[in-house]
Design a protein around this motif. Structure first.
Motif, PDB file in Angstrom:
ATOM      1  N   ALA A 137       0.836  -1.202   0.000  1.00 27.84           N
ATOM      2  CA  ALA A 137       0.000   0.000   0.000  1.00 27.84           C
ATOM      3  C   ALA A 137       0.871   1.252   0.000  1.00 27.84           C
ATOM      4  O   ALA A 137       0.596   2.223  -0.724  1.00 27.84           O
ATOM      5  CB  ALA A 137      -0.924  -0.007   1.213  1.00 27.84           C
ATOM      6  N   LEU A 138       1.928   1.248   0.799  1.00 21.95           N
ATOM      7  CA  LEU A 138       2.854   2.389   0.838  1.00 21.95           C
ATOM      8  C   LEU A 138       3.556   2.559  -0.503  1.00 21.95           C
ATOM      9  O   LEU A 138       3.706   3.679  -1.002  1.00 21.95           O
ATOM     10  CB  LEU A 138       3.878   2.187   1.951  1.00 21.95           C
ATOM     11  N   PHE A 139       3.971   1.435  -1.089  1.00 23.13           N
ATOM     12  CA  PHE A 139       4.614   1.496  -2.406  1.00 23.13           C
ATOM     13  C   PHE A 139       3.664   2.084  -3.448  1.00 23.13           C
ATOM     14  O   PHE A 139       4.043   2.964  -4.231  1.00 23.13           O
ATOM     15  CB  PHE A 139       5.056   0.099  -2.831  1.00 23.13           C
ATOM     16  N   GLY A 140       2.422   1.616  -3.461  1.00 32.13           N
ATOM     17  CA  GLY A 140       1.449   2.116  -4.431  1.00 32.13           C
ATOM     18  C   GLY A 140       1.160   3.594  -4.259  1.00 32.13           C
ATOM     19  O   GLY A 140       0.940   4.315  -5.232  1.00 32.13           O
ATOM     20  N   TYR A 141       1.189   4.060  -3.016  1.00 29.49           N
ATOM     21  CA  TYR A 141       0.915   5.469  -2.741  1.00 29.49           C
ATOM     22  C   TYR A 141       2.097   6.371  -3.107  1.00 29.49           C
ATOM     23  O   TYR A 141       1.915   7.474  -3.624  1.00 29.49           O
ATOM     24  CB  TYR A 141       0.570   5.656  -1.267  1.00 29.49           C
ATOM     25  N   LYS A 142       3.301   5.876  -2.856  1.00 35.68           N
ATOM     26  CA  LYS A 142       4.493   6.709  -3.024  1.00 35.68           C
ATOM     27  C   LYS A 142       5.114   6.643  -4.426  1.00 35.68           C
ATOM     28  O   LYS A 142       5.733   7.616  -4.876  1.00 35.68           O
ATOM     29  CB  LYS A 142       5.565   6.302  -2.006  1.00 35.68           C
ATOM     30  N   THR A 143       4.990   5.509  -5.106  1.00 34.74           N
ATOM     31  CA  THR A 143       5.715   5.353  -6.368  1.00 34.74           C
ATOM     32  C   THR A 143       5.246   6.343  -7.439  1.00 34.74           C
ATOM     33  O   THR A 143       4.055   6.680  -7.509  1.00 34.74           O
ATOM     34  CB  THR A 143       5.579   3.910  -6.904  1.00 34.74           C
ATOM     35  N   GLY A 187      -1.633 -16.668  -5.695  1.00 35.25           N
ATOM     36  CA  GLY A 187      -2.683 -15.888  -5.044  1.00 35.25           C
ATOM     37  C   GLY A 187      -2.126 -14.768  -4.185  1.00 35.25           C
ATOM     38  O   GLY A 187      -2.598 -13.634  -4.230  1.00 35.25           O
ATOM     39  N   VAL A 188      -1.109 -15.086  -3.390  1.00 37.34           N
ATOM     40  CA  VAL A 188      -0.475 -14.064  -2.550  1.00 37.34           C
ATOM     41  C   VAL A 188       0.135 -12.966  -3.415  1.00 37.34           C
ATOM     42  O   VAL A 188      -0.034 -11.765  -3.137  1.00 37.34           O
ATOM     43  CB  VAL A 188       0.610 -14.698  -1.648  1.00 37.34           C
ATOM     44  N   LEU A 189       0.829 -13.357  -4.480  1.00 33.47           N
ATOM     45  CA  LEU A 189       1.480 -12.385  -5.364  1.00 33.47           C
ATOM     46  C   LEU A 189       0.462 -11.482  -6.054  1.00 33.47           C
ATOM     47  O   LEU A 189       0.626 -10.251  -6.076  1.00 33.47           O
ATOM     48  CB  LEU A 189       2.309 -13.126  -6.412  1.00 33.47           C
ATOM     49  N   VAL A 190      -0.590 -12.070  -6.604  1.00 28.12           N
ATOM     50  CA  VAL A 190      -1.599 -11.295  -7.339  1.00 28.12           C
ATOM     51  C   VAL A 190      -2.252 -10.253  -6.430  1.00 28.12           C
ATOM     52  O   VAL A 190      -2.367  -9.076  -6.797  1.00 28.12           O
ATOM     53  CB  VAL A 190      -2.667 -12.229  -7.949  1.00 28.12           C
ATOM     54  N   PHE A 191      -2.652 -10.648  -5.239  1.00 27.46           N
ATOM     55  CA  PHE A 191      -3.370  -9.705  -4.374  1.00 27.46           C
ATOM     56  C   PHE A 191      -2.433  -8.721  -3.673  1.00 27.46           C
ATOM     57  O   PHE A 191      -2.861  -7.631  -3.284  1.00 27.46           O
ATOM     58  CB  PHE A 191      -4.249 -10.465  -3.391  1.00 27.46           C
ATOM     59  N   ALA A 192      -1.153  -9.078  -3.528  1.00 26.79           N
ATOM     60  CA  ALA A 192      -0.178  -8.095  -3.044  1.00 26.79           C
ATOM     61  C   ALA A 192      -0.004  -6.983  -4.088  1.00 26.79           C
ATOM     62  O   ALA A 192       0.010  -5.794  -3.747  1.00 26.79           O
ATOM     63  CB  ALA A 192       1.160  -8.777  -2.766  1.00 26.79           C
ATOM     64  N   LEU A 193       0.109  -7.376  -5.344  1.00 25.23           N
ATOM     65  CA  LEU A 193       0.237  -6.390  -6.422  1.00 25.23           C
ATOM     66  C   LEU A 193      -1.048  -5.592  -6.593  1.00 25.23           C
ATOM     67  O   LEU A 193      -1.007  -4.391  -6.900  1.00 25.23           O
ATOM     68  CB  LEU A 193       0.612  -7.087  -7.729  1.00 25.23           C
ATOM     69  N   PHE A 194      -2.191  -6.238  -6.383  1.00 24.22           N
ATOM     70  CA  PHE A 194      -3.474  -5.526  -6.453  1.00 24.22           C
ATOM     71  C   PHE A 194      -3.532  -4.417  -5.403  1.00 24.22           C
ATOM     72  O   PHE A 194      -4.127  -3.358  -5.634  1.00 24.22           O
ATOM     73  CB  PHE A 194      -4.638  -6.492  -6.235  1.00 24.22           C
ATOM     74  N   THR A 195      -2.934  -4.653  -4.240  1.00 27.57           N
ATOM     75  CA  THR A 195      -2.926  -3.644  -3.183  1.00 27.57           C
ATOM     76  C   THR A 195      -2.223  -2.376  -3.649  1.00 27.57           C
ATOM     77  O   THR A 195      -2.740  -1.259  -3.478  1.00 27.57           O
ATOM     78  CB  THR A 195      -2.232  -4.196  -1.923  1.00 27.57           C
ATOM     79  N   ALA A 196      -1.039  -2.534  -4.252  1.00 24.82           N
ATOM     80  CA  ALA A 196      -0.297  -1.379  -4.768  1.00 24.82           C
ATOM     81  C   ALA A 196      -1.063  -0.709  -5.900  1.00 24.82           C
ATOM     82  O   ALA A 196      -1.163   0.527  -5.964  1.00 24.82           O
ATOM     83  CB  ALA A 196       1.083  -1.822  -5.241  1.00 24.82           C
ATOM     84  N   TYR A 197      -1.603  -1.509  -6.787  1.00 24.97           N
ATOM     85  CA  TYR A 197      -2.351  -1.005  -7.940  1.00 24.97           C
ATOM     86  C   TYR A 197      -3.573  -0.189  -7.493  1.00 24.97           C
ATOM     87  O   TYR A 197      -3.815   0.924  -7.976  1.00 24.97           O
ATOM     88  CB  TYR A 197      -2.777  -2.191  -8.804  1.00 24.97           C
ATOM     89  N   ASP A 198      -4.330  -0.730  -6.545  1.00 22.19           N
ATOM     90  CA  ASP A 198      -5.526  -0.032  -6.064  1.00 22.19           C
ATOM     91  C   ASP A 198      -5.169   1.241  -5.309  1.00 22.19           C
ATOM     92  O   ASP A 198      -5.871   2.256  -5.421  1.00 22.19           O
ATOM     93  CB  ASP A 198      -6.349  -0.958  -5.165  1.00 22.19           C
ATOM     94  N   LYS A 203      -5.453   7.091  -5.026  1.00 24.03           N
ATOM     95  CA  LYS A 203      -4.785   8.390  -4.880  1.00 24.03           C
ATOM     96  C   LYS A 203      -5.085   9.282  -6.076  1.00 24.03           C
ATOM     97  O   LYS A 203      -5.397  10.473  -5.927  1.00 24.03           O
ATOM     98  CB  LYS A 203      -3.276   8.173  -4.746  1.00 24.03           C
ATOM     99  N   ARG A 204      -5.012   8.712  -7.278  1.00 26.29           N
ATOM    100  CA  ARG A 204      -5.284   9.487  -8.487  1.00 26.29           C
ATOM    101  C   ARG A 204      -6.758   9.874  -8.593  1.00 26.29           C
ATOM    102  O   ARG A 204      -7.102  10.963  -9.048  1.00 26.29           O
ATOM    103  CB  ARG A 204      -4.856   8.697  -9.722  1.00 26.29           C
ATOM    104  N   ALA A 205      -7.618   8.968  -8.184  1.00 26.99           N
ATOM    105  CA  ALA A 205      -9.056   9.223  -8.294  1.00 26.99           C
ATOM    106  C   ALA A 205      -9.483  10.386  -7.400  1.00 26.99           C
ATOM    107  O   ALA A 205     -10.427  11.114  -7.735  1.00 26.99           O
ATOM    108  CB  ALA A 205      -9.836   7.968  -7.923  1.00 26.99           C
ATOM    109  N   TYR A 206      -8.788  10.577  -6.289  1.00 23.75           N
ATOM    110  CA  TYR A 206      -9.135  11.673  -5.377  1.00 23.75           C
ATOM    111  C   TYR A 206      -9.057  13.026  -6.093  1.00 23.75           C
ATOM    112  O   TYR A 206      -9.893  13.909  -5.857  1.00 23.75           O
ATOM    113  CB  TYR A 206      -8.193  11.672  -4.172  1.00 23.75           C
ATOM    114  N   ALA A 207      -8.067  13.171  -6.974  1.00 28.65           N
ATOM    115  CA  ALA A 207      -7.888  14.437  -7.681  1.00 28.65           C
ATOM    116  C   ALA A 207      -8.909  14.621  -8.796  1.00 28.65           C
ATOM    117  O   ALA A 207      -9.141  15.745  -9.255  1.00 28.65           O
ATOM    118  CB  ALA A 207      -6.474  14.515  -8.263  1.00 28.65           C
ATOM    119  N   VAL A 208      -9.516  13.524  -9.225  1.00 25.61           N
ATOM    120  CA  VAL A 208     -10.440  13.586 -10.357  1.00 25.61           C
ATOM    121  C   VAL A 208     -11.886  13.723  -9.914  1.00 25.61           C
ATOM    122  O   VAL A 208     -12.672  14.478 -10.501  1.00 25.61           O
ATOM    123  CB  VAL A 208     -10.287  12.321 -11.241  1.00 25.61           C
TER     124      VAL A 208
END
Length: 244
Positions: A137-143, A187-198, A203-208
């Motif tokens: 989640a931190l990675f998805g927010y900061k990257t 399963g663990v990998l897919v949903f870990a990546l989904f966390t960053a993606y979401d 974050k982007r949707a907030y501005a829109v």
């Protein structure tokens, strides 16, 4: 001395940061509230004797009630995601709560197995899932890297996992051996990546998204997406830790 223009700009940045902080707090409050409801529902089902209604003692498999709850929960999740922007935020939050309770009940067979095999694995799976969730989640927010290209592949992976899960209801042996272990890792990998993606999308949707009402609706949708990722990681990790 700072100019008036710089002061106004700094004020706007501060207001924006304050706004998105409140938005993220709503998302995580809803998400962790849903996780808490799931834990309570699972606890009450196991220690309240509800497990007997989820098993068919004649066939040795799962009962009709279990499948009603399983597919009913899936329907609630899909309905909430499709209709969230035409609901009041409070109504959407109630659907999230209902979904979390259903997941807690349907998760109890897996937890019951873990309790009989290795009770410590439940806490271990929760801690690992929480750490992975927090990091992603931190990675998805900061990257600054655009993660949108992952969306199609993650969606395909999720559909594949769903199909394997449905197939395992008919043919439980499919999840045995190396294939079952491989599915759990994926399963663990897919949903870990989904966390960053979401997180990046939220974050982007907030501005829109325009007004606060829509942002409250979006917060419920974001909480649902993150909740699904966290719970899925927990379930796959718990299965992985209790494989023979």
């Amino acid at each position: 001395m700072p100019t008036k223009k710089k002061t106004v700009k700094a004020t706007r940045v501060s207001a924006k940061n304050s706004g998105i902080d409140g938005y993220l707090k709503r998302i995580f409050a809803l998400m962790f509230g849903a996780v808490g409801l799931t834990a309570v529902a699972a606890y009450m089902t196991i220690w309240g004797g509800g497990l007997q209604y989820l098993f068919n003692l004649t066939t040795g498999g799962m009962s009709g009630l279990y499948y009603v709850l399983l597919f009913g929960g899936l329907a609630v999740s899909i309905w909430a995601q499709v209709r969230v922007f035409s609901m009041k935020p409070a109504t959407a939050a109630l659907l999230l709560a209902l979904y979390a309770i259903i997941i807690g009940v349907t998760m109890t067979p897996l937890i019951a197995v873990a309790l009989s095999v290795n009770p410590a694995s439940i806490l271990m799976a929760f801690i690992v899932a929480a750490l992975m969730f927090a990091c992603m989640a931190l990675f998805g927010y900061k990257t600054v890297k655009n993660l949108s290209a992952m969306g199609v592949f993650l969606f395909i992976g999720m559909i594949g996992l769903l199909l394997v899960g449905l197939l395992s209801l008919i043919w439980p042996a499919i999840m045995g051996g190396a294939f079952g272990t491989f599915v759990c890792f994926i399963g663990v990998l897919v949903f870990a990546l989904f966390t960053a993606y979401d997180m990046q999308n939220l974050k982007r949707a907030y501005a829109v998204v325009g007004d606060d009402y829509q942002k409250n609706q979006l917060a419920v949708l974001g909480a649902l997406h993150l909740y699904i990722s966290f719970v899925a990681m927990f379930q796959y990790l718990l299965s992985l830790f209790n494989r023979e």
